[in-house]
Enzyme design. Structure first.
Site, PDB file in Angstrom:
ATOM      1  N   PRO A   1      37.470  44.323  45.033  1.00 29.09           N
ATOM      2  CA  PRO A   1      37.674  43.726  43.711  1.00 29.09           C
ATOM      3  C   PRO A   1      39.121  43.865  43.254  1.00 29.09           C
ATOM      4  CG  PRO A   1      36.545  45.834  43.518  1.00 29.09           C
ATOM      5  CD  PRO A   1      36.618  45.521  44.981  1.00 29.09           C
ATOM      6  N   CYS A   2      39.663  42.800  42.703  1.00 28.82           N
ATOM      7  CA  CYS A   2      41.042  42.802  42.183  1.00 28.82           C
ATOM      8  C   CYS A   2      41.017  42.227  40.761  1.00 28.82           C
ATOM      9  CB  CYS A   2      41.960  41.977  43.078  1.00 28.82           C
ATOM     10  SG  CYS A   2      42.149  42.625  44.750  1.00 28.82           S
ATOM     11  N   GLN A   3      40.386  42.972  39.848  1.00 26.40           N
ATOM     12  CA  GLN A   3      40.275  42.473  38.472  1.00 26.40           C
ATOM     13  C   GLN A   3      41.635  42.305  37.821  1.00 26.40           C
ATOM     14  OE1 GLN A   3      38.517  45.115  39.614  1.00 26.40           O
ATOM     15  NE2 GLN A   3      36.376  45.026  38.930  1.00 26.40           N
ATOM     16  N   GLY A   4      42.661  42.935  38.404  1.00 28.68           N
ATOM     17  CA  GLY A   4      43.999  42.823  37.835  1.00 28.68           C
ATOM     18  C   GLY A   4      44.597  41.436  37.941  1.00 28.68           C
ATOM     19  N   ILE A   5      43.981  40.545  38.753  1.00 26.99           N
ATOM     20  CA  ILE A   5      44.503  39.182  38.865  1.00 26.99           C
ATOM     21  C   ILE A   5      43.647  38.189  38.096  1.00 26.99           C
ATOM     22  CG2 ILE A   5      45.520  39.647  41.116  1.00 26.99           C
ATOM     23  CD1 ILE A   5      43.223  38.203  42.419  1.00 26.99           C
TER      24      ILE A   5
END
EC number: 2.1.1.37
Length: 870
Positions: A485-489
């Protein structure tokens, strides 16, 4: 099937002057005519790396023009020396240079990178040479490696001279095969991950004026799978080393072919280390990875969710007779873990963070070493510790007798984890204990350093776990798959860190995923993510992932795939990154099987990564699927349906419905454990229950295509497609006192959206399956029933077989389905993986799946599936 890269990739303005390009770009007509005015044929630039220009002809153009002027003033400054290559030999080796006038020379497909557009014409040659003198002082030979002049202030380009010839315009030329520094490949800003002495060979060749050559180099070919220090030692006093082939289509980094040295004569350059056999060039590899593991390939599913990706991969691989089994799975969501375990009882499912899982793996290896199960331990220290513990045990017994306290005895050890399971803010390695004379409800987690008197019990647990592969050791895993998961993008994240995405804790799992790959060293890895990973911050995170894999000596490539193109009524697009060890064949991407037009713009630099047919009209594609094809057979249910299992009712009406309703053991590619009877009712066909206000709103949405909140009383649509309150209609209120048309629906996307309380229709393709089943800002209403789509209907749109049952609260089940990888896409990728494992994969980054993959016809005729020559 070769991919024709007609979609141009572009670099940022800052890169445009010096980054080599992979996309054919013609020079302005007037400049070309000035430079090659007397040539019989005009040289069209071949692709190089990123931005649209070949190395010697980007920022180097002005320099080339100046050199050309100098050549006019002093024709002896740069010239060929020695005798020309005999005419018969030259025509045999370079036939495309000696085409009769008015005829067009074409290029052989092996001379250009797959996926690039071939040049239309060649500079025609008068003679070929093997030696040249540049600036009257530097003596160059054919197949030597050289610097090529770039623009002022730029690093010189790097090439191998593969032809020297005098054109029919009587001017001297050389044909360059280009090398690229890491910064000139798609890795770009993440080139710091790559040794600065390492460069990458390309298949790109193009023609340049002879006086572009600057200086000779020594470039050494080295084995791929050895560390940087070893490669540097092999470099000795050379300038650069290379161990990989780079090509722009699908951002591919691949092992070198057997012969990458010379075009035409078979003589090796003095600047290469070329004596290694293919087996030597694969390098040093962990013996555990090389060992024959029978018929089973073991897979680790990281960030597994409920297991859609690994399920699809296993089905696809098993259809090609490769027994891929998900042996381990890791996810933080406990409900997703429960769903995965229910459907895959053969899998060791771990409900923990990937960070803790990696720490656990390292501690597990130490335990195995301490009991001499793997190399690296010190058995004497274990024996000494056991002796000391035995002595301590005696003292403890005396103390206990004196104090009259109860003694707790370990009956057996049940499990192991790394973290803080007792929630005492003390992280470390813990064992789950079953206490003698106590039941399961009294099991507890205890730190391993507090169990010094239980060495025999610990040893038994570790030995049994080692034999059963409770946890993987380096070399045990054949395949790692997962979507960190890359919620920062995410566009919903208002505080995205564009300048330094990796400093955002929300993007940390991408680093953890790569760390696990680096530690376990699987044969293959497959990473999935949202397309924003190659969009956000100029694609920094996608470049980082590629850079990490290449720095670990993995072959790698990126593909962008649309779910609907593989037999689903959903446009959902995702990024898939393949990786393979040096002695493996890098898997390719299966081309679409269904006629679905890809929606959404590709990032400009990654347009050539789209997995699409070059000529859709010529491709034999199945008709696209619509919502009705997927869910029209499902029985009606109400907004307040509470049953988890109900009868099907109607018979399947479409091929998709027949396929999705197959029993588990009848599903193509099934090869696993079946618990109980495979006969089942319809699972999870229940919707998220709308509250009373929303339900009353839903009931007033017309049952027709395109209906939404705009059809409610009091709403008016202007000519510019914005909504406004109708001044002639009094605002309607619900019994609760809330307005029939909520303010948030009117203001969503500045009043331009038609999604709030939108009703889907039978002949539509859904944009993407979402994790939240609320109708406030998305079209998720059933065409004819007053409710949102059920869990099962969403699961159908993701390609989950009907036998796949989910666990957890209703909201959690929607999340599991929405976060999943579309099963048909994973199935197609699993088939590709199997072809690579078997060594039967086609050349090139894409291939055509067997016909009817994987329809009921294919089930009846397995040969259709296993026809590997298609």
């Amino acid at each position: 099937m070769a991919k024709n890269s007609k979609r141009k990739s572009r670099a940022s303005d800052n890169d445009a002057d010096h980054v080599p390009s992979s996309v054919p770009v013609k020079k302005p007509k007037e400049e070309t005519e000035q430079l090659l005015s007397n040539a019989v044929a005009v040289a069209v630039e071949l692709p190089a790396a990123v931005d649209g220009d070949s190395p010697a002809r980007s920022s180097g153009r002005k320099s080339v023009s100046k050199k050309e002027e100098a050549l006019v003033e002093d024709e002896e400054e740069s010239k060929f020396v020695g005798d020309p290559v005999p005419n018969d030999e030259a025509r045999r080796r370079w036939p495309h240079r000696y085409i009769a006038k008015k005829k067009t020379a074409t290029i052989d497909s092996t001379e250009i990178p797959k996926g690039s557009e071939p040049p239309k014409e060649f500079i025609q040659a008068k003679k070929h040479y093997t030696e040249a003198l540049i600036d009257g002082r530097v003596h160059f030979k054919l197949f030597e490696d050289c610097y090529v002049q770039a623009g002022e202030g730029e690093d010189n380009y790097i090439c191998r001279v593969v032809e020297m010839f005098e054109g029919v315009d009587k001017k001297p030329y050389f044909c360059a095969q280009w090398f690229y520094r890491a910064k000139d490949t798609v890795i770009q800003a993440c080139s710091n991950l790559i040794d600065d002495k390492r460069i990458f060979l390309s298949e790109i060749k193009d023609d340049n004026p002879l006086d572009c050559l600057v200086e000779k180099l020594k470039i050494v070919r080295v084995p791929l799978d050895v560390d940087v220090a070893t490669k540097r030692d092999m470099l000795s006093n050379g300038n650069y080393y290379y161990d990989m082939l780079y090509s722009v289509p699908f951002s591919s980094y691949q092992k070198l072919p057997t012969d990458t040295y010379n075009e035409g004569d078979g003589n090796e350059s003095d600047s290469t280390v070329s004596s290694e056999s293919d087996s030597n060039l694969t390098g040093i590899k962990d013996s555990k990875v090389n060992e024959v593991k029978g018929t089973e390939m073991r897979m680790l599913d990281l960030y597994s969710g409920c297991g859609a990706m690994s399920t699809g991969l296993c089905l696809g691989a098993n259809m090609a007779n490769v027994n891929l089994v998900t042996r381990w799975a890791v996810d933080l969501n406990k409900y997703a873990c429960e769903s995965l375990k229910l459907n895959h009882p053969e899998t060791e499912v771990r409900n923990e963070t990937a960070d803790d899982f990696l720490l656990l793996l390292k501690e597990w290896e130490k335990l195995c070493q301490s009991f001499s199960l793997v190399a690296g331990g010190d058995p004497m220290s274990v024996e000494k510790e056991e002796t000391e513990n035995a002595e301590d045990d005696g003292d403890d017994e005396d103390d206990d007798d004196d104090l009259g306290e109860e003694v707790f005895e370990v009956e057996k050890i049940l499990s192991i984890c790394y973290g803080d399971p007792k929630e005492i803010k003390k992280r470390g390695l813990y064992l789950k204990i079953r206490w003698k004379n106590y039941g399961p409800e009294e099991d507890t987690w205890e730190p391993i350093d507090g169990l010094g008197d239980c060495q025999e019990k610990i040893k038994k647990f570790v030995v049994d776990g080692f034999k059963s592969k409770l946890l993987p050791l380096p070399g045990d895993v054949d395949v790692i798959c997962g979507g960190p998961p890359c919620q920062g993008i995410s566009g919903f994240n208002r505080f995205r860190k564009k300048d330094d995405p990796l400093s955002d804790e929300k993007n940390k799992q991408l680093v953890v995923y790569m760390n696990i790959v680096e530690y376990l060293k699987p044969r293959f890895a497959l990473m999935e993510n949202v397309v924003d990973i190659v969009k956000f911050a100029k694609g920094f995170l996608g470049r980082y992932a590629l850079g990490r894999l290449v720095s670990m000596n993995y072959q790698a490539r990126i593909g962008l795939m649309t779910a609907g193109s593989y037999g689903l009524p959903q446009f959902r697009m995702r990024m898939f990154m393949w990786a393979a060890r040096p002695n493996e064949k890098l898997p390719g991407y299966p081309l679409p099987t269904h006629n679905v037009v890809t929606r959404g713009a590709f990032p400009l630099e990654f347009e050539s990564n789209a997995v699409i047919h070059d000529d859709v009209k010529a491709a034999e594609l199945e008709k696209e699927l619509f919502l009705g094809d997927a869910i029209s057979d499902l029985p009606p249910v109400a907004n307040d349906e509470e049953r988890d299992e109900i009868p099907y009712g109607d018979m399947p009406a479409t091929e998709f419905q027949k396929f999705i309703r197959l029993k588990k053991e009848d599903m193509p590619g099934f090869s696993g454990v079946t618990v109980g009877s495979s006969e089942h009712l319809l699972y999870d066909h229940r919707p998220y229950k709308c509250n009373d206000d929303d339900y009353q709103r839903v009931c007033q949405i017309p049952k027709r295509k395109g209906a939404n909140f705009r059809d409610l009383k009091g709403v008016r649509v202007r000519d510019d497609n914005h909504v406004e309150w109708d001044p002639d209609v009094e605002r309607v209120y619900l019994p609760s006192g809330k307005p029939l048309v909520p303010d948030y629906a009117m203001s969503f996307v500045d009043g331009r959206s038609s999604k709030p309380f939108g009703r889907l229709w039978w002949d539509e393709i859904v944009p993407t399956v979402v994790t939240r089943a609320e109708p406030h800002n998305q079209a998720i209403l059933h065409p004819l029933q007053d409710r949102v789509l059920t869990i099962r209907e969403n699961a159908r749109l993701q390609g989950f077989p009907d036998y796949y049952k989910l666990l957890g609260p209703i909201k959690e089940r929607y999340i599991q389905v929405g976060n999943a990888v579309a099963v048909p896409v994973a199935r197609a990728l699993g088939y590709s993986l199997a072809m690579s494992c078997k060594g039967t994969a086609v050349e090139g980054p894409t291939f055509i799946l067997p016909k009817k993959f994987p329809s009921l016809e294919a089930v009846a005729s397995p040969a259709l599936i296993l026809d590997e020559d298609q």
